[in-house]
Design an enzyme around this catalytic site. Structure first.
Site, PDB file in Angstrom:
ATOM      1  N   LYS A  83       0.844  -1.201   0.000  1.00 25.71           N
ATOM      2  CA  LYS A  83       0.000   0.000   0.000  1.00 25.71           C
ATOM      3  C   LYS A  83       0.878   1.249   0.000  1.00 25.71           C
ATOM      4  O   LYS A  83       1.898   1.299   0.719  1.00 25.71           O
ATOM      5  CB  LYS A  83      -0.900  -0.010   1.253  1.00 25.71           C
ATOM      6  CG  LYS A  83      -1.879   1.151   1.325  1.00 25.71           C
ATOM      7  CD  LYS A  83      -2.726   1.058   2.599  1.00 25.71           C
ATOM      8  CE  LYS A  83      -3.785   2.150   2.638  1.00 25.71           C
ATOM      9  NZ  LYS A  83      -4.605   2.089   3.879  1.00 25.71           N
ATOM     10  N   SER A 158      -9.482   1.950   3.235  1.00 22.56           N
ATOM     11  CA  SER A 158      -8.677   2.717   2.313  1.00 22.56           C
ATOM     12  C   SER A 158      -7.657   1.871   1.550  1.00 22.56           C
ATOM     13  O   SER A 158      -7.083   2.368   0.580  1.00 22.56           O
ATOM     14  CB  SER A 158      -7.942   3.830   3.070  1.00 22.56           C
ATOM     15  OG  SER A 158      -7.035   3.291   4.007  1.00 22.56           O
ATOM     16  N   GLY A 179      -6.764   1.870   9.983  1.00 24.55           N
ATOM     17  CA  GLY A 179      -6.979   2.792  11.110  1.00 24.55           C
ATOM     18  C   GLY A 179      -8.434   2.834  11.555  1.00 24.55           C
ATOM     19  O   GLY A 179      -8.756   3.353  12.614  1.00 24.55           O
ATOM     20  N   GLY A 180      -9.311   2.319  10.671  1.00 23.56           N
ATOM     21  CA  GLY A 180     -10.736   2.305  11.020  1.00 23.56           C
ATOM     22  C   GLY A 180     -11.480   1.214  10.262  1.00 23.56           C
ATOM     23  O   GLY A 180     -12.691   1.273  10.108  1.00 23.56           O
ATOM     24  N   GLY A 181     -10.699   0.256   9.746  1.00 22.61           N
ATOM     25  CA  GLY A 181     -11.292  -0.831   8.963  1.00 22.61           C
ATOM     26  C   GLY A 181     -10.655  -0.952   7.589  1.00 22.61           C
ATOM     27  O   GLY A 181     -11.122  -1.706   6.739  1.00 22.61           O
ATOM     28  N   SER A 182      -9.582  -0.233   7.360  1.00 22.76           N
ATOM     29  CA  SER A 182      -9.022  -0.078   6.014  1.00 22.76           C
ATOM     30  C   SER A 182      -8.358  -1.318   5.424  1.00 22.76           C
ATOM     31  O   SER A 182      -8.055  -1.339   4.227  1.00 22.76           O
ATOM     32  CB  SER A 182      -8.026   1.087   5.989  1.00 22.76           C
ATOM     33  OG  SER A 182      -8.724   2.303   6.082  1.00 22.76           O
TER      34      SER A 182
END
Lengths: 474, 71
Positions: A83, A158, A179-182
Site C-alpha cells: 500500500k 482505504s 486505522g478504522g477498517g481499512s
C-alpha cells in the site's frame, strides 16, 4: 473449499520447484497484466506505481536462488504489493495524494524490509483512499481502484488497491493499513481475506504517520494460509517501534487444522444485525456452518457500543488533522474535496472532546474485554452492505457519502479503538455476485484464534471467480 | 442504521469544501456533526470524572519492559 480458488503461495512455490514456471516469468506476467487491466475501460487502478526494472531485478535474483535450490524462504519469488502508505525503497510514498512523495524513499518500512529479506518480489505500490481518510477507495487524483467482482463498483478502502490487486489475481498477498477498517473493509468487499493484528503486534516503523493510536499494518490475501504466511514474517518485535517491544510471542501452529472443537463464538445481536438482510443471512449461515464444525455459540452484550462511532471519528479525525497540519497550513486545496471537508471538521474539534473521547475509549475497551471473557472470539459481518456503485462524477472528484461511510464501517471501528485483532473472511455473495465478508475478533494477541476460525470457515465456502482476474499459473 | 444522509460529489462537494475552510459554514457544520453524533449527551450520560483517558499505547504494549530485538 470447492469451486474457484485463488492461486496460493504454496502453489507458486511448487511451480517454481517443479520448473513449471519461474519468478521472472511470473513478474513479467504481472507487469503485463497490470498494464492490460489499466488500459481497459474502466481501468482497475490497483497500482499507483510500478518500477519495472526494480521488479525484474528482484525476480531475476529470486530465479537464480531457485535454480541453485537455495530459496531464502517460502516467500522467495512471491509477488507481494505494498500500500502506498508504507515506505518502500526506490518509490515515493504518496499516501494517495497528488503532492506528497516527491522524492523516492531511501529506506524500507520494517514490514517491507522483512518481506524483501524473505525473497519476496515487491511488485509495486497500491492505490488507496487519499490519506486513508475514507473507506470507499474513490481517489480523485489516481482514479478509483475498482472492484474485480464488478468494475462499476467500489473496492472499499482505504487499502483499495491492495484488495483489488489480490482479488484480481495479480499477487497472492498485499500489505494494507487499517486505522478504522481499512484492511478489513476492502478485503470484505473484494472477497478476500484481511487481517488487522493486535495493536503493537506488527511494526509501524516506516508507515506514514496518520493516526498513531488506531493504526495497524497487516496482510490482505486470497486465502487464510497465505495471510498466515505473510503475518508470520511481519509480526514480532522491532527495535524501531517501541509499541512492539512487550508483545507475547505470536502463535502460528494449529491454525489451519480446520477444527472448531471447544471454540465458543460470541454473538452480540445488537451489533451483529446492523447490516443489510442478505449480509446478515450469509453471516448467520456461516455461524451454523461453524457449529457443524464443533463450535458453540453464546449470546453476549457489549457495553459501550453506542459511542464507538463518535469516539472513533474524534480519535482518527483529530489525529489525522494533527498529522497533516503542516501540509494543510501550506495549501489546503491540494487535497481532494472530501478529504478537505473531513480534515476541516476534525480540525475544529476542541481538545477537550478528543480527551473525553479517550476517556470513553477506556470504557469501550473494558466492554469488549468483558464480552470476550466468556467466549473465544466475537463474530459479526465485516461491513453493513456489499460494494456500492461508483458514479462517473464521484470517480473524477471524489465523494462524501455519510450513509455509505456508516454502513461500511458499522463493524470495523471497535477493533481499532480496542486494539483487538480482527480478520475478515469471505462467506458468500449477494444476488448480484458481490462478496460478503465475515469478521472474527479475538482477544488481544490471539490472532491465532481469529485465523483458526477463518481457516475453518474458508473450507465451507464456495468461492466465485472475479470478473477481472488473471491466473498466474495458467 | 444510517442517521445522516449527506451525499456530495463534483462541484457541490468542492464548493462545500471551500466554504468549510473559509469559515463560512465551518462552525455550523461542526455543530451539526456534533449534534448528530450526540456528543454532549454521551458525555453527560456516560462519562464519569474518574474515567482516565485510555492509552492503548501503554495498555496493550508496555514499553517500560525490556526493549525487544529486531527479528
Amino acid at each position: 473449499m470447492t469451486g474457484f480458488q485463488f492461486r496460493t503461495i504454496s502453489e507458486l512455490a511448487d511451480a517454481y520447484r517443479g520448473g513449471r514456471t519461474n519468478p521472472v516469468a511470473i513478474a513479467k506476467k504481472i507487469l503485463d497484466a497490470v498494464a492490460e487491466f489499466d488500459a481497459n475501460k474502466p481501468p482497475l487502478r490497483a497500482f499507483i506505481a510500478q518500477r519495472s526494472e526494480d521488479v525484474m531485478e528482484m525476480a531475476e535474483a529470486s530465479h537464480v536462488r531457485h535454480q541453485k535450490g537455495e530459496p531464502l524462504s517460502l516467500l522467495d519469488g512471491m509477488p507481494i504489493a505494498v500500500k502506498d502508505e508504507i515506505h518502500q525503497k526506490g518509490y515515493p510514498t504518496t499516501v494517495g495524494t497528488s503532492f506528497l512523495g516527491t522524492i523516492p524513499q531511501d529506506q524500507d518500512a520494517t514490514v517491507v524490509a522483512r518481506l524483501r529479506a524473505a525473497g519476496a518480489i515487491l511488485v509495486g505500490k497500491t492505490n488507496m483512499h487519499e490519506v486513508g481518510i475514507g473507506v470507499t477507495g474513490i481517489n480523485p487524483h489516481h482514479g478509483p481502484a475498482r472492484n474485480p467482482y464488478d468494475l462499476a463498483r467500489i473496492t472499499g478502502g482505504s487499502s483499495s488497491g491492495s484488495a483489488a490487486a489480490v482479488a484480481s489475481g495479480l499477487c497472492p498477498v498485499a500489505l494494507g493499513a487499517d486505522g478504522g477498517g481499512s484492511i478489513r473493509i476492502p478485503s470484505g468487499l473484494c472477497g478476500v481475506v484481511g487481517l488487522k493484528p493486535t495493536y503493537g503486534r506488527v511494526s509501524e516503523h516506516g508507515a506514514f504517520p496518520l493516526c498513531w493510536s488506531v493504526a495497524h499494518l497487516g496482510p490482505i490475501a486470497g486465502t487464510v494460509a497465505d495471510t498466515l504466511e505473510v503475518y508470520r514474517v511481519i509480526a514480532g518485535k522491532d527495535n524501531k517501534d517501541p509499541n512492539t517491544w512487550s508483545q507475547p510471542d505470536p502463535v502460528f501452529s494449529g491454525i489451519l487444522d480446520g477444527s472448531l472443537e471447544n471454540m465458543t463464538l460470541g454473538v452480540c445481536p445488537e451489533f451483529f444485525n446492523q447490516a443489510d438482510d442478505e449480509v446478515v443471512a450469509a453471516c448467520r449461515q456461516t455461524i451454523h456452518a461453524m457449529e457443524d464444525l464443533g463450535a458453540r455459540t453464546k449470546e453476549v452484550s457489549i457495553a459501550g457500543l453506542a459511542y464507538v462511532r463518535p469516539v472513533q471519528y474524534l480519535t482518527i479525525g483529530v489525529e489525522m488533522a494533527a498529522a497533516l497540519y503542516e501540509y494543510r497550513k501550506e495549501d489546503k486545496t491540494r487535497f481532494g474535496a472530501d478529504t478537505r471537508v473531513l480534515l476541516q471538521v476534525a480540525s475544529s474539534a476542541p481538545a477537550v472532546d478528543y480527551v473525553r473521547a479517550q476517556q470513553l475509549r477506556g470504557r469501550i475497551i473494558a466492554g469488549f474485554d468483558a464480552a470476550l471473557a466468556g467466549v473465544d472470539v466475537l463474530v459479526s459481518p465485516t461491513t453493513g452492505r456489499t460494494a456500492a456503485p461508483i458514479s462517473a462524477q464521484a470517480a473524477k472528484t471524489g465523494e462524501s457519502d455519510e450513509a455509505l461511510l456508516e454502513s461500511l464501517t458499522e463493524f470495523s471501528f471497535a477493533a481499532n479503538l480496542t486494539g483487538l485483532p480482527a480478520v475478515t473472511v469471505p462467506v458468500g455473495y449477494d444476488e448480484q455476485g458481490l462478496p460478503i465478508g465475515f469478521q472474527i475478533t479475538a482477544p488481544a494477541w490471539r490472532e491465532d484464534l481469529a485465523l483458526r476460525c477463518a481457516a475453518a470457515v474458508e473450507r465451507t465456502v464456495e468461492r466465485q471467480r472475479p470478473q477481472q482476474f488473471i491466473d498466474l499459473l495458467e | 442504521m444510517a442517521k445522516s444522509k449527506l451525499k456530495l460529489s463534483g462541484t457541490k462537494l468542492k464548493m462545500v469544501a471551500g466554504m468549510v475552510e473559509s469559515g463560512l459554514v465551518g462552525p455550523a457544520l461542526r455543530t451539526k456533526v456534533m449534534r448528530q453524533m450526540g456528543l454532549d449527551a454521551i458525555w453527560d450520560a456516560h462519562l464519569d470524572e474518574e474515567d482516565a483517558p485510555a492509552l492503548v499505547l501503554t495498555r496493550r504494549a508496555d514499553s517500560s519492559e525490556e526493549k525487544g530485538e529486531e527479528a
